[in-house]
Design an enzyme around this catalytic site. Structure first.
Site, PDB file in Angstrom:
ATOM      1  N   ARG A  87       0.740  -1.254   0.191  1.00 31.13           N
ATOM      2  CA  ARG A  87       0.053  -0.135   0.006  1.00 31.13           C
ATOM      3  C   ARG A  87       0.748   1.312  -0.075  1.00 31.13           C
ATOM      4  O   ARG A  87       1.797   1.240   0.641  1.00 31.13           O
ATOM      5  CB  ARG A  87      -1.068   0.108   1.313  1.00 31.13           C
ATOM      6  CG  ARG A  87      -2.045   1.088   1.299  1.00 31.13           C
ATOM      7  CD  ARG A  87      -2.998   0.648   0.757  1.00 31.13           C
ATOM      8  NE  ARG A  87      -4.221   1.703   1.126  1.00 31.13           N
ATOM      9  CZ  ARG A  87      -5.015   1.694   0.127  1.00 31.13           C
ATOM     10  NH1 ARG A  87      -5.196   1.553  -1.217  1.00 31.13           N
ATOM     11  NH2 ARG A  87      -6.164   2.669   0.543  1.00 31.13           N
ATOM     12  N   LEU A 110      -4.721   2.735  -8.403  1.00 29.73           N
ATOM     13  CA  LEU A 110      -4.337   3.982  -8.603  1.00 29.73           C
ATOM     14  C   LEU A 110      -5.403   4.704  -7.729  1.00 29.73           C
ATOM     15  O   LEU A 110      -5.163   6.074  -7.547  1.00 29.73           O
ATOM     16  CB  LEU A 110      -4.204   4.251  -9.777  1.00 29.73           C
ATOM     17  CG  LEU A 110      -3.008   3.954 -10.800  1.00 29.73           C
ATOM     18  CD1 LEU A 110      -3.353   4.384 -12.120  1.00 29.73           C
ATOM     19  CD2 LEU A 110      -1.569   4.588 -10.178  1.00 29.73           C
ATOM     20  N   SER A 113      -8.127   0.820   3.220  1.00 26.17           N
ATOM     21  CA  SER A 113      -8.418   0.344   2.089  1.00 26.17           C
ATOM     22  C   SER A 113      -9.696  -0.780   2.260  1.00 26.17           C
ATOM     23  O   SER A 113      -9.862  -1.114   3.348  1.00 26.17           O
ATOM     24  CB  SER A 113      -7.192  -0.364   1.350  1.00 26.17           C
ATOM     25  OG  SER A 113      -7.578  -1.040   0.069  1.00 26.17           O
ATOM     26  N   SER A 114     -10.140  -0.971   1.021  1.00 26.26           N
ATOM     27  CA  SER A 114     -11.244  -1.923   1.134  1.00 26.26           C
ATOM     28  C   SER A 114     -10.820  -3.121   0.113  1.00 26.26           C
ATOM     29  O   SER A 114     -11.696  -4.050   0.173  1.00 26.26           O
ATOM     30  CB  SER A 114     -12.527  -1.397   0.358  1.00 26.26           C
ATOM     31  OG  SER A 114     -13.143  -0.029   0.929  1.00 26.26           O
ATOM     32  N   GLY A 162     -13.289  -1.905  -6.883  1.00 20.55           N
ATOM     33  CA  GLY A 162     -14.825  -1.216  -6.684  1.00 20.55           C
ATOM     34  C   GLY A 162     -14.873  -0.441  -5.505  1.00 20.55           C
ATOM     35  O   GLY A 162     -15.998  -0.279  -5.009  1.00 20.55           O
ATOM     36  N   THR A 211      -9.788   0.562  -9.528  1.00 26.05           N
ATOM     37  CA  THR A 211      -8.598  -0.624  -8.971  1.00 26.05           C
ATOM     38  C   THR A 211      -8.641  -1.932  -9.676  1.00 26.05           C
ATOM     39  O   THR A 211      -9.557  -1.886 -10.667  1.00 26.05           O
ATOM     40  CB  THR A 211      -9.038  -0.588  -7.356  1.00 26.05           C
ATOM     41  OG1 THR A 211      -8.952   0.411  -6.745  1.00 26.05           O
ATOM     42  CG2 THR A 211      -8.076  -1.856  -6.808  1.00 26.05           C
TER      43      THR A 211
HETATM   44  N1  GLY Z   1      -8.294   2.734  -3.448  1.00 24.33           N
HETATM   45  C1  GLY Z   1      -9.406   1.935  -3.091  1.00 24.33           C
HETATM   46  C2  GLY Z   1      -9.110   1.034  -1.965  1.00 24.33           C
HETATM   47  O1  GLY Z   1      -7.920   0.828  -1.632  1.00 24.33           O
HETATM   48  O2  GLY Z   1      -9.830   0.484  -1.248  1.00 24.33           O
END
Ligand code: GLY
Length: 577
Positions: free
Chosen positions: A113, A407, A459-460, A480, A388
């Site tokens: 990350r 990104l 983050s998800s 998503g 993503t």
């Molecule tokens: N940028 C989307 C995520 O990391 O969840």
């Protein structure tokens, strides 16, 4: 500290409305309202499989496997190929999470990350009055976190790769130098960004006079040279030397804050994967700073007591149970999750079976629980960007990789590093710019996800691998934004509860609820009209939404063959041998 965290969890629980426990029986007639499962044919291969968001990246991954590379070699090759073939999300200027399970049962979670630069500060996106300055965390140089992708791929390859590093990077160098044909979606994506690219990146390869057309070949000479330096010098080819010089010069040109020191200091982290169980499967997924793994396991715990299969796919009763689980889990996400290196994240408490059982005990049998009663959320969050990308690899030995990389927004910050040819992320927007109030994307976050130098933004991304009886069973993941977690959940339910094949599991229309706004997002065709009526009568607000996510699935069949499902919403491709 433990007591304080437990107290917080109990407070959240107490804030839930109290009601009768939901029965385990579907409402009368619910199964009749179940949506028929659509037919879809997966790719089947005897030994190995790659699924990614671009046919060229999938092809390169399969070729690496056929040359004797393992799943980790193929993952590195696919990651670099996507940085060329899928500029909207593939990257070397971003970051990601890679989960693996070796054929020997060894497992690992590699966190590459992005991090906040050393000069970042909690209030960097606020004006003198303390208001969020629109677009500052999403567009332009200040939106970029320190990229993690190249260091991540390097560390992965050092630990687990088999082929020489040069061999796995070379295909992406060739792709960038020779160029490739734009698909219709890619041409449209670049054309949509024309004015922004012209303003931020005069002279980049993504820009041309006039519009791009499908089938047109686009070449990336600067990116080919950067990838060549990475091929020849490994991690140093990005974080030091000419690439680092170009990146720092780009920052200075646009008043960004990433320095040489930030680049030199960047380190990926090996984390301990999270484990959970669901209907006889062992579920392996990603720990914080992903919120996705915790949320996925919470939802699976919440849903296991309910007979989703009997209720029927997208029936009102199954949708009711799934939505109530989603609502509760996203409320927890907003409050408790952030970078575990900067504050304690109460993962064990959130994954306590009894805690999640109690959360579901507050659902009403045939009535939606208003989100405002689940916790005191007053502000309406919007959506994280959904640009993503995800890829899965299973090799002939049975090593499995599930990797989500990003990104953040479409084409990230929209800044191309001049002379180096790659796009920088806008991942800083995944922090909460102003804890407690919506950021410029409308997201609410707490102090746990406030900006701090060197910190990773929440983050998800939810890469996941399932095993059964200690054997590989399913590899899944998707882009998503905030919908990642529910899309991964649905891919698992589709296979485990509804018996879908890999292609059905990714193609099936989706539903999504994220606590706030208090609505179920409904992809066209996801619910029968009669089911919509029943859900509305139960108090659910249904909100039609265009398709989201690009779920990729590899399923292991009983005879050991591999089934690949590539999301038909994009240009995604599954291939194997
Ligand atoms: N940028 C989307 C995520 O990391 O969840």
């Amino acid at each position: 500290m433990r007591h304080r965290i437990s107290f917080l969890l109990l407070t959240a629980l107490a804030a839930c409305t109290t009601a009768q426990p939901t029965t385990n029986a579907p409402a009368p007639g619910a199964a009749i309202l179940a949506t028929p499962i659509p037919a879809a044919t997966p790719v089947v291969a005897a030994k190995a499989m790659v699924v990614s968001a671009h046919p060229e990246a999938t092809r390169i991954g399969v070729e690496i496997l056929q040359k004797g590379g393992n799943a980790y070699d193929a993952a590195v090759a696919v990651q670099f190929a996507l940085a060329v073939a899928l500029p909207v999300a593939g990257n070397i200027g971003g970051g990601g999470f890679l989960l693996y399970r070796g054929a020997d049962g060894q497992e690992g979670a590699l966190d590459f990350r992005e991090t906040a630069p050393a000069a970042a500060s909690r209030d960097m996106y606020l004006d003198a009055q303390g208001n969020v300055i629109p677009n500052l965390s999403t567009l332009g140089h200040l939106a970029a976190g320190v990229p993690g992708t190249v260091a991540g791929m390097w560390v992965l390859h050092q630990k687990l790769g088999k082929l020489p590093w040069k061999d796995v990077v070379q295909p992406a160098v060739d792709l960038a130098a020779k160029g490739l044909k734009l698909t219709e979606k890619e041409a449209a994506g670049l054309n949509n960004q024309h004015d922004t690219f012209a303003r931020l990146n005069p002279g980049s390869a993504y820009l041309k006079a006039g519009s791009w057309a499908a089938g047109e070949v686009i070449q990336y000479p600067d990116l080919a040279r950067t990838l060549g330096r990475i091929r020849d010098q490994g991690k140093a080819g990005f974080y030091e030397g000419p690439t680092a010089d170009l990146l720092v010069a780009e920052m200075q040109r646009g008043k960004g804050i990433i320095t040489r020191q930030d680049l030199l200091k960047y380190e990926p982290k090996w984390r301990t994967p999270l484990h959970g169980q669901y209907r006889g499967y062992e579920v392996l997924t990603f720990p914080p700073p992903s919120s996705g793994g915790v949320a996925l396991l919470q939802m699976l715990q919440m849903l296991e007591p309910y007979n989703l299969g009997q209720a029927g796919w997208h029936s009102p009763q199954a949708t009711h149970w799934i939505t109530e689980a989603q609502r509760r889990v996203y409320a927890d996400r907003a409050t408790y999750l952030g970078d575990p290196d900067f504050g304690r994240v109460p993962v064990p408490q959130l994954l306590e079976k009894n805690y999640n059982k109690q959360r579901m005990a507050t659902t009403l049998p045939y009535r939606a629980t208003p989100s405002a009663q689940v916790t005191a959320g007053a502000n309406l969050p919007g959506y994280e960007s959904d640009q993503t990308t995800h890829y899965n690899v299973v090799d002939a030995q049975g090593n499995a990789v599930s990797c989500t990389t990003t990104l953040n927004g479409a084409y990230g910050s929209k800044v191309v590093v001049a002379g180096a040819g790659f796009l920088l992320n806008n991942e800083m927007d995944d922090f909460s710019s102003k804890p407690g109030t919506p950021n410029s994307y409308g997201l609410v976050g707490g102090a746990a996800n406030a900006i701090a130098p060197g910190k990773r933004m929440l983050s998800s991304m939810t890469p996941a691998i399932l095993t059964k009886g200690n054997k590989l069973a399913l590899v899944t993941g998707t882009p998503g934004g905030s919908t990642i977690i529910t899309s991964v959940l649905q891919s698992i339910l589709n296979v485990v509860d509804y018996g879908m094949n890999a292609q059905q599991a990714v193609a099936a229309r989706r539903l999504h609820h994220q606590w706030l706004p208090d609505q179920i997002d409904v992809e066209a065709g996801a619910l029968l009209p009669a089911a919509q009526d029943t859900l509305q009568a139960r108090g659910y607000k249904l909100s039609p939404r265009g398709g989201w996510g690009r779920v990729e699935v590899i399923r292991v069949l009983p005879d050991g063959k591999l089934e690949g499902g590539a999301d038909p919403r994009g240009d995604d491709a599954a291939a194997g041998y």
